[in-house]
Design an enzyme around this catalytic site. Structure first.
Site, PDB file in Angstrom:
ATOM      1  N   TYR A  90      -3.193  -9.017  13.231  1.00 19.34           N
ATOM      2  CA  TYR A  90      -3.254  -8.594  11.484  1.00 19.34           C
ATOM      3  C   TYR A  90      -4.141  -9.246  10.787  1.00 19.34           C
ATOM      4  CZ  TYR A  90      -0.935  -7.909   7.620  1.00 19.34           C
ATOM      5  OH  TYR A  90      -0.761  -8.060   5.882  1.00 19.34           O
ATOM      6  N   PHE A 139      -2.165   0.196  -0.249  1.00 17.22           N
ATOM      7  CA  PHE A 139      -1.600  -0.505   0.119  1.00 17.22           C
ATOM      8  C   PHE A 139      -1.008   0.145   1.412  1.00 17.22           C
ATOM      9  CE2 PHE A 139       0.916  -0.208  -3.800  1.00 17.22           C
ATOM     10  CZ  PHE A 139       0.702  -1.606  -4.145  1.00 17.22           C
ATOM     11  N   THR A 185      -2.969 -10.324   1.769  1.00 16.06           N
ATOM     12  CA  THR A 185      -2.582 -10.639   2.195  1.00 16.06           C
ATOM     13  C   THR A 185      -3.504 -12.518   2.440  1.00 16.06           C
ATOM     14  OG1 THR A 185      -0.866 -12.058   3.954  1.00 16.06           O
ATOM     15  CG2 THR A 185      -3.249 -10.651   4.506  1.00 16.06           C
ATOM     16  N   ASP A 186      -2.566 -13.508   2.496  1.00 17.46           N
ATOM     17  CA  ASP A 186      -2.261 -14.633   2.339  1.00 17.46           C
ATOM     18  C   ASP A 186      -2.387 -15.125   3.793  1.00 17.46           C
ATOM     19  OD1 ASP A 186       0.036 -14.755   3.175  1.00 17.46           O
ATOM     20  OD2 ASP A 186       0.599 -16.463   2.274  1.00 17.46           O
ATOM     21  N   GLU A 187      -2.641 -14.476   4.843  1.00 13.23           N
ATOM     22  CA  GLU A 187      -2.172 -14.571   6.060  1.00 13.23           C
ATOM     23  C   GLU A 187      -3.622 -14.569   6.064  1.00 13.23           C
ATOM     24  OE1 GLU A 187       0.456 -13.551   8.502  1.00 13.23           O
ATOM     25  OE2 GLU A 187       1.739 -13.031   7.201  1.00 13.23           O
ATOM     26  N   ALA A 200      -6.887 -10.769  11.079  1.00 12.41           N
ATOM     27  CA  ALA A 200      -8.229 -10.634  10.726  1.00 12.41           C
ATOM     28  C   ALA A 200      -8.370  -8.788  11.071  1.00 12.41           C
ATOM     29  CB  ALA A 200      -8.870 -10.349  12.932  1.00 12.41           C
ATOM     30  N   SER A 201      -7.769  -8.510  10.826  1.00 14.46           N
ATOM     31  CA  SER A 201      -7.879  -6.390  10.537  1.00 14.46           C
ATOM     32  C   SER A 201      -7.912  -6.898   8.601  1.00 14.46           C
ATOM     33  CB  SER A 201      -6.675  -5.233  10.896  1.00 14.46           C
ATOM     34  OG  SER A 201      -5.978  -6.089  10.007  1.00 14.46           O
ATOM     35  N   LYS A 202      -7.044  -7.171   8.123  1.00 20.69           N
ATOM     36  CA  LYS A 202      -6.864  -7.701   6.406  1.00 20.69           C
ATOM     37  C   LYS A 202      -8.503  -8.130   6.276  1.00 20.69           C
ATOM     38  CE  LYS A 202      -3.582  -6.396   4.515  1.00 20.69           C
ATOM     39  NZ  LYS A 202      -4.114  -4.063   3.690  1.00 20.69           N
ATOM     40  N   ARG A 225       6.099 -18.344  18.966  1.00 19.03           N
ATOM     41  CA  ARG A 225       5.850 -17.536  19.703  1.00 19.03           C
ATOM     42  C   ARG A 225       4.734 -17.931  19.746  1.00 19.03           C
ATOM     43  NH1 ARG A 225       5.428 -13.723  14.620  1.00 19.03           N
ATOM     44  NH2 ARG A 225       4.751 -14.713  13.139  1.00 19.03           N
ATOM     45  N   ASN A 277       4.492 -14.248   1.436  1.00 16.52           N
ATOM     46  CA  ASN A 277       4.980 -12.850   1.734  1.00 16.52           C
ATOM     47  C   ASN A 277       6.380 -12.877   1.436  1.00 16.52           C
ATOM     48  OD1 ASN A 277       3.880 -13.964   4.545  1.00 16.52           O
ATOM     49  ND2 ASN A 277       5.905 -14.555   5.723  1.00 16.52           N
ATOM     50  N   ALA A 279      -1.276  -0.063   5.658  1.00 16.79           N
ATOM     51  CA  ALA A 279      -1.892  -0.639   6.253  1.00 16.79           C
ATOM     52  C   ALA A 279      -0.447  -0.636   7.820  1.00 16.79           C
ATOM     53  CB  ALA A 279      -1.874  -2.040   5.681  1.00 16.79           C
TER      54      ALA A 279
HETATM   55  P1  NAD Z   1       4.811  -1.214   5.101  1.00 18.28           P
HETATM   56  O1  NAD Z   1       4.585  -1.484   6.780  1.00 18.28           O
HETATM   57  O2  NAD Z   1       6.366  -1.442   4.233  1.00 18.28           O
HETATM   58  O3  NAD Z   1       4.346  -0.072   4.440  1.00 18.28           O
HETATM   59  C1  NAD Z   1       2.659   0.442   4.748  1.00 18.28           C
HETATM   60  C2  NAD Z   1       3.373   1.879   4.564  1.00 18.28           C
HETATM   61  O4  NAD Z   1       1.836   2.316   4.879  1.00 18.28           O
HETATM   62  C3  NAD Z   1       3.606   2.772   4.684  1.00 18.28           C
HETATM   63  O5  NAD Z   1       4.627   3.446   4.076  1.00 18.28           O
HETATM   64  C4  NAD Z   1       3.278   3.253   6.235  1.00 18.28           C
HETATM   65  O6  NAD Z   1       3.463   5.132   6.522  1.00 18.28           O
HETATM   66  C5  NAD Z   1       1.912   3.634   5.464  1.00 18.28           C
HETATM   67  N1  NAD Z   1       0.457   3.915   6.287  1.00 18.28           N
HETATM   68  C6  NAD Z   1       0.774   3.359   7.741  1.00 18.28           C
HETATM   69  N2  NAD Z   1      -0.291   3.415   8.150  1.00 18.28           N
HETATM   70  C7  NAD Z   1      -1.070   5.167   7.321  1.00 18.28           C
HETATM   71  C8  NAD Z   1      -2.098   5.643   7.099  1.00 18.28           C
HETATM   72  N3  NAD Z   1      -3.286   5.852   8.238  1.00 18.28           N
HETATM   73  N4  NAD Z   1      -2.110   6.086   6.627  1.00 18.28           N
HETATM   74  C9  NAD Z   1      -1.562   6.645   5.392  1.00 18.28           C
HETATM   75  N5  NAD Z   1      -0.627   6.486   5.339  1.00 18.28           N
HETATM   76  C10 NAD Z   1      -0.174   4.563   6.165  1.00 18.28           C
HETATM   77  O7  NAD Z   1       4.048  -2.101   4.797  1.00 18.28           O
HETATM   78  P2  NAD Z   1       3.926  -3.054   3.089  1.00 18.28           P
HETATM   79  O8  NAD Z   1       5.397  -4.681   3.803  1.00 18.28           O
HETATM   80  O9  NAD Z   1       4.330  -2.576   1.825  1.00 18.28           O
HETATM   81  O10 NAD Z   1       2.356  -3.811   2.826  1.00 18.28           O
HETATM   82  C11 NAD Z   1       2.127  -2.941   1.610  1.00 18.28           C
HETATM   83  C12 NAD Z   1       0.655  -3.662   2.019  1.00 18.28           C
HETATM   84  O11 NAD Z   1       0.649  -5.281   1.189  1.00 18.28           O
HETATM   85  C13 NAD Z   1      -0.327  -3.891   3.194  1.00 18.28           C
HETATM   86  O12 NAD Z   1      -1.735  -3.903   3.261  1.00 18.28           O
HETATM   87  C14 NAD Z   1      -0.031  -4.747   3.880  1.00 18.28           C
HETATM   88  O13 NAD Z   1      -1.110  -5.522   4.501  1.00 18.28           O
HETATM   89  C15 NAD Z   1       0.415  -5.896   1.991  1.00 18.28           C
HETATM   90  N6  NAD Z   1       0.785  -7.360   2.019  1.00 18.28           N
HETATM   91  C16 NAD Z   1       2.566  -7.063   2.424  1.00 18.28           C
HETATM   92  C17 NAD Z   1       3.416  -8.416   2.813  1.00 18.28           C
HETATM   93  C18 NAD Z   1       4.312  -8.232   2.841  1.00 18.28           C
HETATM   94  O14 NAD Z   1       4.870  -9.445   2.566  1.00 18.28           O
HETATM   95  N7  NAD Z   1       5.272  -7.703   3.043  1.00 18.28           N
HETATM   96  C19 NAD Z   1       2.437  -9.802   1.809  1.00 18.28           C
HETATM   97  C20 NAD Z   1       1.019  -9.285   1.253  1.00 18.28           C
HETATM   98  C21 NAD Z   1       0.660  -8.414   2.245  1.00 18.28           C
END
Ligand code: NAD
Length: 343
Positions: free
Chosen positions: A149, A81, A125-127, A151-153, A272, A178, A83
């Site tokens: 964001y 997870f 992500t769907d993005e 693009a990196s995913k 934006r 989301n 990111a």
């Molecule tokens: P979040 O930002 O709440 O949590 C990210 C976690 O990663 C945090 O605990 C942070 O401390 C940790 N982290 C960041 N950089 C790190 C590193 N270099 N080493 C170790 N830990 C690190 O994110 P989220 O919303 O829980 O999303 C989790 C995953 O799901 C991500 O990969 C995100 O791209 C993906 N995602 C999120 C959503 C959403 O709506 N939130 C939707 C689709 C996909």
């Protein structure tokens, strides 16, 4: 008995996933969380999970190759997870997004390859599909991300799948819409609007609120990720959606309702930059092949989420109050007329 390494397990979705696994997965012997505790990570998110003797927390970075190598060697599966997850931050901190999301993923994959990991779930992500004017993206559609964001995913997804094709690492990729639910950082649109409305403050909609998004309760996403962990096919991508697509205007109406506010609380600001007009995904594949079903409807999920924020101001108020947190930096670095909130 399975040993699972969960990266980013102190974040929003990761912490729900860890609690879920510890609560009901009797076949899991150990869950290790690796988390750097950035501004988005909070050890408190894991809460009752610490009552379980199966949980180990490691404060560390996924870019730390020796640490990652040691940890991966001790586990059977990885659920990734960790990111940088907030689109608006990626407008001014693209380098961190690339290093964490792409190089961090590759560091984990290198270790997974070395130690013959049994399953590597890469959470995406769907993005990555980019905006669609009509129709819904299937897993085979091209990736057309428009913001750093996404693009990196997308890059991380492709690197992960390349480790399957090149080295046979049993990678599965999940792409969800989301997420919303308790414990989400208040920079994201649903908790931001809820917390502002609870404080009696106005909320701001970009453009005319016409942008279309799909909202997925975090517990539904975690149940889908668990299905993929247990029964997903290596090398496959699984879209995970949640109910109907809706405009931000419609979402705002629902949030006003659950918070007992009206449209006088809403102000409109110019759109934006790079605000993708519409995301939409087809998630037939995971429903048909793994039996994924939604357990939550949006109305109940939003009401429950608003209630959590109402009852837990200590969890979010400090994140919004301190002007020295990176949230304030996001505000300063955003162009005039734009109000940062995420999607
Ligand atoms: P979040 O930002 O709440 O949590 C990210 C976690 O990663 C945090 O605990 C942070 O401390 C940790 N982290 C960041 N950089 C790190 C590193 N270099 N080493 C170790 N830990 C690190 O994110 P989220 O919303 O829980 O999303 C989790 C995953 O799901 C991500 O990969 C995100 O791209 C993906 N995602 C999120 C959503 C959403 O709506 N939130 C939707 C689709 C996909």
């Amino acid at each position: 008995m399975e040993h699972i390494l969960v990266t980013g397990g102190a974040g929003f979705i990761g912490s729900h996933f860890v609690k879920r696994i510890l609560e009901h997965a009797d076949d899991v012997a150990r869950v290790t969380v690796l988390d750097a505790l950035t501004y988005a990570g909070h050890i408190e998110n894991l809460g009752t999970a610490f009552l379980s003797p199966k949980l180990t927390f490691v404060h560390g970075n996924i870019l730390d190759a020796p640490l990652v190598n040691d940890l991966v060697a001790q586990h059977d599966t990885v659920v990734h997870f960790a990111a940088e997850s907030h689109v608006d931050r990626s407008f001014f901190a693209g380098g961190v997004f690339l290093s964490t999301n792409v190089h961090g993923t590759q560091t984990l994959l290198d270790a997974a390859m070395r130690h013959g990991i049994q399953r590597f779930v890469h959470v995406s992500t769907d993005e990555v599909y980019g905006p669609l004017l009509d129709g819904s993206a299937t897993e085979d559609d091209p990736l057309r991300p428009t913001v750093p964001y996404a693009a990196s995913k997308a890059a991380a997804d492709l690197v992960a799948l390349s480790y399957f094709h090149t080295y046979g690492v049993p990678v599965c990729v999940t792409r969800s819409s989301n997420n919303y639910g308790p414990y989400q950082h208040p920079e994201k649109i649903i908790p931001l609007f809820i917390t502002q409305l609870l404080k009696g403050e106005p909320v701001t909609l970009h453009g005319r609120g016409q942008h279309v998004r799909n909202w997925l309760h975090v517990e539904d996403n975690c149940s889908a990720i668990e299905l993929v962990l247990r029964r997903g096919m290596p090398g496959e991508v699984y879209n995970i959606g949640g109910g109907t697509d809706m405009t931000n205007q419609e979402l705002t109406a629902a949030l006003l309702h659950v918070c007992g506010a009206d449209w006088d609380s809403v102000t409109y600001v110019p759109d934006r930059r790079a605000n993708d007009i519409r995301y939409s995904m087809d998630w037939t594949k995971i429903a048909d092949s793994l039996g994924y079903r939604l357990a939550r409807n949006l109305e109940d999920g939003l009401a429950e989420t608003a209630e959590w924020y109402r009852r837990n101001p200590d969890r979010w108020a400090p994140l919004m109050r301190n002007p020295h947190t990176p949230i304030a930096k996001a505000n300063f670095d955003t162009q005039a007329g734009e109000v940062p909130h995420g999607r």
